[in-house]
Write an enzyme that holds these catalytic residues in place. Structure first.
Site, short mmCIF file in Angstrom:
data_model
loop_
_atom_site.label_atom_id
_atom_site.label_comp_id
_atom_site.label_asym_id
_atom_site.label_seq_id
_atom_site.Cartn_x
_atom_site.Cartn_y
_atom_site.Cartn_z
N SER A 1 0.78 -1.28 -0.12
CA SER A 1 0.16 0.06 -0.11
C SER A 1 0.86 1.31 -0.09
O SER A 1 0.39 2.40 -0.30
CB SER A 1 -0.99 0.02 1.32
OG SER A 1 -0.05 0.04 2.28
N HIS B 1 -5.44 -4.68 -0.14
CA HIS B 1 -5.39 -3.73 -1.17
C HIS B 1 -5.85 -3.88 -2.46
O HIS B 1 -5.82 -3.29 -3.24
CB HIS B 1 -4.07 -2.72 -1.23
CG HIS B 1 -4.09 -1.89 0.27
ND1 HIS B 1 -4.74 -0.54 0.28
CD2 HIS B 1 -3.72 -2.01 1.46
CE1 HIS B 1 -4.51 -0.12 1.43
NE2 HIS B 1 -3.83 -1.01 2.25
N LYS C 1 -11.79 -2.07 3.57
CA LYS C 1 -11.16 -1.12 2.42
C LYS C 1 -12.32 -1.02 1.15
O LYS C 1 -13.14 -0.34 1.28
CB LYS C 1 -9.93 -1.77 2.20
CG LYS C 1 -8.71 -1.36 3.33
CD LYS C 1 -7.46 -1.83 3.20
CE LYS C 1 -6.84 -1.33 4.66
NZ LYS C 1 -5.90 -1.97 5.04
#
Ligand SMILES: *Cc1c(COP(=O)(O)O)cnc(C)c1O
Length: 396
Positions: A186, A214, A244
């Site tokens: 990330s 991610h 996320k």
């Protein structure tokens, strides 16, 4: 030496962090964490969330969450293994398995505690774990908790991984060996070299564990990094977060049925921490359904990411080697990076600086997280502010 009181310890260490400019002040939001946020009476364009697809404020998710509260209340009432398992949890797990193309899945209350629980459910002190040096803190802590020998390999360096896997295997010291990696890193937005990792794993009989916090919702038509490389049946643990791109809260592992059955009897957060709330669970279920039915949000995310990257690059900024919508803007010097982020904020852009020790010294960057919820007008405004601040500070 006389022992310190807690007060002394805290005062000294807090002061030390403040002196070194490392004390993080938290800015509370007075709004939802959408593309525009409000902080202390000011509206800012938000480039710091992990809410990649804008689902955190999606009306469809809000609606099912409210319905779930009406039907099931606000709390699950118990841990999963006593009687906290609602039919919603079962549906979510079935959906996740379908989404990831695996036999089964298990949901946790967060990505962090998923890593805490899942790694140590399988690995112990007789084992070794090969871990990318840039792996997320929750992987590092999960590995430590297992008491397995942790062998770090250089970031995405496949020669180093192969050499260390060979050495571990040939030493005959370990009962099991695992290789563990983030799917997408990330800080730089680079993607793990999964095809080579899987090949090395086959060569040396390694268990494979990919944390796709991610990557899920972003790569592989939404299903993540493993799917992106077409390796769905070749990775043992497909771990992901629901916090996320999915926009809510929670974590999961998708994999073979035996693995999931084992995690359900051994992963300690599943056994000893209360189940995901009904509202969260229903919202996650809806989000996964949306991702499985359309790539509209991913397409928008990538379009925005490409536009932001190209525009900043054309202005002369160093945006690193990102392969995903994550757009670092590398300033270098730590103090200058922090000043840059502060100036962006004064001009109306919320993008956090990330400096040593989170990233190597001298590579301080402002990290931009465009989402599917940003409009072109918002991004154009961001780009013109970058241009202004960049020129003013001599970065471009
Ligand atoms: C954010 C993150 C986690 C933790 O996920 P949460 O659901 O926020 O607890 C785990 N692993 C990686 C790689 C992450 O980026």
């Amino acid at each position: 030496m006389p022992s310190k009181t807690l007060d002394q310890y805290l005062q000294e260490n807090l002061q030390d962090l403040k002196n070194r400019g490392l004390y993080n002040v938290i800015d509370p939001l007075d709004s939802a964490n959408g593309p525009i946020i409000e902080i202390s009476g000011r509206e800012l364009i938000n480039l710091s969330s992990n809410n990649y697809l804008g689902l955190a404020t999606d009306e469809r998710l809000k609606e099912v969450a409210i319905e779930a509260v009406q039907e099931y209340g606000v709390g699950a009432g118990a841990v999963r293994t006593i009687n906290g398992t609602l039919n919603l949890h079962v549906k979510l797990e079935e959906k996740l398995a379908e989404f990831k193309n695996t036999e089964a899945a298990i949901a946790f209350q967060s990505g962090f505690n998923c890593n805490m629980g899942a790694i140590s459910a399988v690995m112990d002190k007789n084992d070794a774990i090969l871990s990318d040096e840039l792996n997320h803190a929750s992987i590092i802590d999960g590995c430590r908790l297992s008491r397995a020998k942790i062998i770090r390999f250089n970031h995405s360096d496949m020669d180093d991984l192969r050499a260390k896997a060979k050495e571990a295997k040939e030493s005959g010291q370990y009962k099991k060996i695992m290789v563990i990696t983030d799917g997408v890193f990330s800080m730089d937005g680079d993607i793990a070299k999964l095809p080579e990792i899987v090949e090395i794993a086959k060569e040396y009989d390694l268990i494979t564990y990919v944390d796709d916090a991610h990557g899920s919702g972003v790569l592989g038509k939404g299903a993540g990094t493993v799917k992106h490389f077409g390796l769905s049946d070749q990775v043992d643990f497909q771990m992901g977060t629901l916090s996320k791109a999915i926009g809510v809260l929670g974590g999961y592992v998708a994999g073979k049925k035996d693995l999931i059955d084992w995690l359900k009897v051994r992963a300690r957060p599943f056994l000893f921490s209360t189940a995901l709330s009904p509202a969260d669970t229903a919202a996650c279920l809806k989000a996964v359904s949306i991702l499985m039915n359309s790539t509209e949000l991913q397409d928008k995310l990538w379009e925005n990411g490409r536009y932001l990257k190209k525009s900043l690059k054309d202005l002369g900024f160093d945006i690193g080697q990102s392969e995903t919508p994550i757009t670092p803007c590398i300033i270098g010097d730590e103090v200058k990076t922090q000043e840059f982020s502060k100036r962006l904020n004064e001009e109306g852009v919320y993008a956090k600086s990330i400096v040593f020790p989170t990233v190597p010294r001298g590579t301080g960057r402002v990290r931009n997280m465009p989402t599917a919820a940003h409009t072109k007008e918002m991004l154009d405004r961001v780009i013109s502010i970058y241009e202004k601040v960049g020129k003013e500070m001599g970065v471009i």
